[in-house]
Design a protein around this motif. Structure first.
Motif, PDB file in Angstrom:
ATOM      1  N   ARG A   1      -2.121  11.209   5.168  1.00  0.00           N
ATOM      2  CA  ARG A   1      -3.047  10.928   4.066  1.00  0.00           C
ATOM      3  C   ARG A   1      -2.963  12.019   3.004  1.00  0.00           C
ATOM      4  O   ARG A   1      -2.910  11.747   1.804  1.00  0.00           O
ATOM      5  N   ARG A   2      -2.956  13.275   3.431  1.00  0.00           N
ATOM      6  CA  ARG A   2      -2.872  14.378   2.476  1.00  0.00           C
ATOM      7  C   ARG A   2      -1.492  14.436   1.816  1.00  0.00           C
ATOM      8  O   ARG A   2      -1.373  14.820   0.652  1.00  0.00           O
ATOM      9  N   TYR A   3      -0.464  14.078   2.579  1.00  0.00           N
ATOM     10  CA  TYR A   3       0.867  14.021   1.976  1.00  0.00           C
ATOM     11  C   TYR A   3       0.887  13.030   0.822  1.00  0.00           C
ATOM     12  O   TYR A   3       1.340  13.338  -0.294  1.00  0.00           O
ATOM     13  N   TRP A   4       0.409  11.814   1.053  1.00  0.00           N
ATOM     14  CA  TRP A   4       0.389  10.805  -0.009  1.00  0.00           C
ATOM     15  C   TRP A   4      -0.442  11.285  -1.198  1.00  0.00           C
ATOM     16  O   TRP A   4      -0.039  11.109  -2.353  1.00  0.00           O
ATOM     17  N   LYS A   5      -1.605  11.879  -0.907  1.00  0.00           N
ATOM     18  CA  LYS A   5      -2.451  12.354  -2.007  1.00  0.00           C
ATOM     19  C   LYS A   5      -1.722  13.419  -2.826  1.00  0.00           C
ATOM     20  O   LYS A   5      -1.741  13.387  -4.066  1.00  0.00           O
ATOM     21  N   GLY A   6      -1.126  14.390  -2.144  1.00  0.00           N
ATOM     22  CA  GLY A   6      -0.420  15.452  -2.859  1.00  0.00           C
ATOM     23  C   GLY A   6       0.737  14.914  -3.679  1.00  0.00           C
ATOM     24  O   GLY A   6       0.970  15.349  -4.814  1.00  0.00           O
ATOM     25  N   TRP A   7       1.480  13.963  -3.097  1.00  0.00           N
ATOM     26  CA  TRP A   7       2.613  13.359  -3.816  1.00  0.00           C
ATOM     27  C   TRP A   7       2.116  12.698  -5.097  1.00  0.00           C
ATOM     28  O   TRP A   7       2.721  12.842  -6.162  1.00  0.00           O
ATOM     29  N   LEU A   8       1.005  11.966  -5.001  1.00  0.00           N
ATOM     30  CA  LEU A   8       0.481  11.255  -6.169  1.00  0.00           C
ATOM     31  C   LEU A   8      -0.146  12.203  -7.185  1.00  0.00           C
ATOM     32  O   LEU A   8      -0.108  11.923  -8.395  1.00  0.00           O
TER      33      LEU A   8
END
Length: 412
Positions: free
Chosen positions: A80-87
């Motif tokens: 979840r944090r990976y996706w958020k950081g990527w976005l």
């Protein structure tokens, strides 16, 4: 049995206490799709709205177990944090998705839109996929495997635009997260990892979700392994990275009158950098008109938003010992302006929203507050700053950095 959706903090903590003993066998059991979904945590809604924190989950896990024996579980928490950081570094992907949803609804032929509506209603003629669609509508939840199967069916079998399928999930999933939902759909479509699509396979459903195939095999021929092939989708979004936005994680002292703005991206302000804040008032907006007109959210999804917001307000009022207001209004920013004036605030403090609906309000909110001479102070949790900084490329380089960080952080 319908799946449980832990929404309030107490529900999330209770569900987490029940699941903690299962984090080691999680890796072997997680792919099985069962009624009630007892082999997965069902904490996704709590984590999406931060009524339960990833930091709490990680700390509890590593207090009882090693990272090695719980690696798959911790990877899922960290996705979840990976996706958020990527976005956060590519906000245009969110903006372009929303633009495409609006455009497709007016540009597609009437017969295509009618077929899309039928598939979303669970009337595609492929019985197992229709069960998944109806489960989503009825419960607001799907096992991750079912999400991927249905998304692949929509894109690669029905050959519908991925953007509209992602919008269907966003409107109904109680845990709908702007980053996780948008980028997961891009991944299934073969865009997130260029050239790598996810294909639904009947053999995979037979292995992991036989209940979806029970009683009715209509349409299964369309899902046979040798039949399904990837649709090639051309990337049309500029994926150029911007510098990761930086927010302080330390709240500076102030003699001014401060108000706390709560929003659905993070509803546990009493843990973290705002712990010692002394607000004179707390407010959160409940904007049903936007939920319905802009995003067309299901009533079940709107009700869940009410639940988590009111839960966050109640806890904030108790922690900070001040009034808390649910601002039920068509225009959330004008409601915040009125609240600011009513409480004679000189500063509004909030945890910085992530790329998505609340973040989209920031430019106008900053302008309104500037006009009033009120400071808008946005903070970010230190753990988010660290995790997001690792998310510049793919997940596995991210995980290498994140796992080293977790080992260091939680080593005794």
């Amino acid at each position: 049995m319908l799946p449980s959706n832990a929404l309030t903090r107490q529900e999330g903590l209770s569900a987490w206490r029940d699941f903690l003993p299962h984090v080691v066998p999680y890796a072997a059991a997680r792919n099985r799709v069962q009624a009630g979904h007892r082999n997965v945590s069902r904490l996704s809604a709590s984590l999406r709205f931060r009524t339960l924190l990833e930091d709490e989950i990680i700390a509890d896990t590593l207090a009882d177990h090693s990272l090695q024996e719980t690696e798959k579980w911790l990877q899922e928490i960290c996705w979840r944090r990976y996706w958020k950081g990527w976005l956060e570094m590519r906000p245009q992907v969110w903006t372009e998705w929303r633009r495409r949803v609006r455009a497709l609804r007016t540009e597609l032929p009437a017969e295509t839109l009618a077929r899309a509506e039928a598939v979303m209603a669970g009337e595609s003629g492929v019985a197992c996929m229709d069960k998944i669609a109806r489960e989503l509508i009825d419960t607001g939840y799907l096992h991750n495997h079912a999400r991927m199967w249905w998304a692949s069916f929509w894109i690669h079998v029905e050959q519908m635009p991925w953007e509209l399928g992602a919008d269907f999930f966003f409107r109904h999933l109680l845990d709908a997260d702007p980053a996780s939902n948008t980028l997961s759909w891009r991944w299934v479509a073969g865009l997130q990892t260029a050239g790598k699509s996810y294909l639904v396979r009947l053999s995979n459903i037979e292995k992991h979700a036989p209940d979806y195939l029970a009683d009715d095999g209509d349409g299964n021929d369309r899902l046979r392994d040798e039949v399904v092939s990837a649709v090639t989708i051309r990337e049309t979004t500029d994926l150029t990275k911007i510098t990761l936005p930086h927010y302080s994680s330390v709240l500076a002292p102030s003699a001014g009158r401060r108000g706390l703005w709560l929003h659905p991206d993070d509803l546990t302000p009493e843990i973290g950098p705002l712990f010692e804040l002394k607000p004179v008032s707390v407010a959160a907006c409940i904007t049903d008109s936007i939920y319905r007109s802009t995003y067309e959210l299901s009533q079940q999804r709107i009700t869940s938003l009410h639940t988590v917001i009111l839960d966050g307000l109640s806890r904030a009022a108790a922690h900070y010992g001040c009034p808390a207001s649910a601002l039920e209004t068509a225009d959330p920013l004008q409601a915040l302006v009125a609240w600011t004036k009513q409480n004679d605030l000189s500063e509004i403090v909030a945890l910085a929203p992530f790329v998505g609906p609340t973040h989209d309000l920031l430019p106008r909110l900053k302008s309104l507050m500037h006009t009033m001479g009120v400071r808008l102070i946005l903070l970010r949790r230190p753990s988010d700053e660290t995790a997001f900084s690792f998310a510049s490329a793919g997940f596995f380089p991210y995980w290498q950095k994140m796992s080293r960080h977790l080992r260091t952080l939680h080593s005794s």
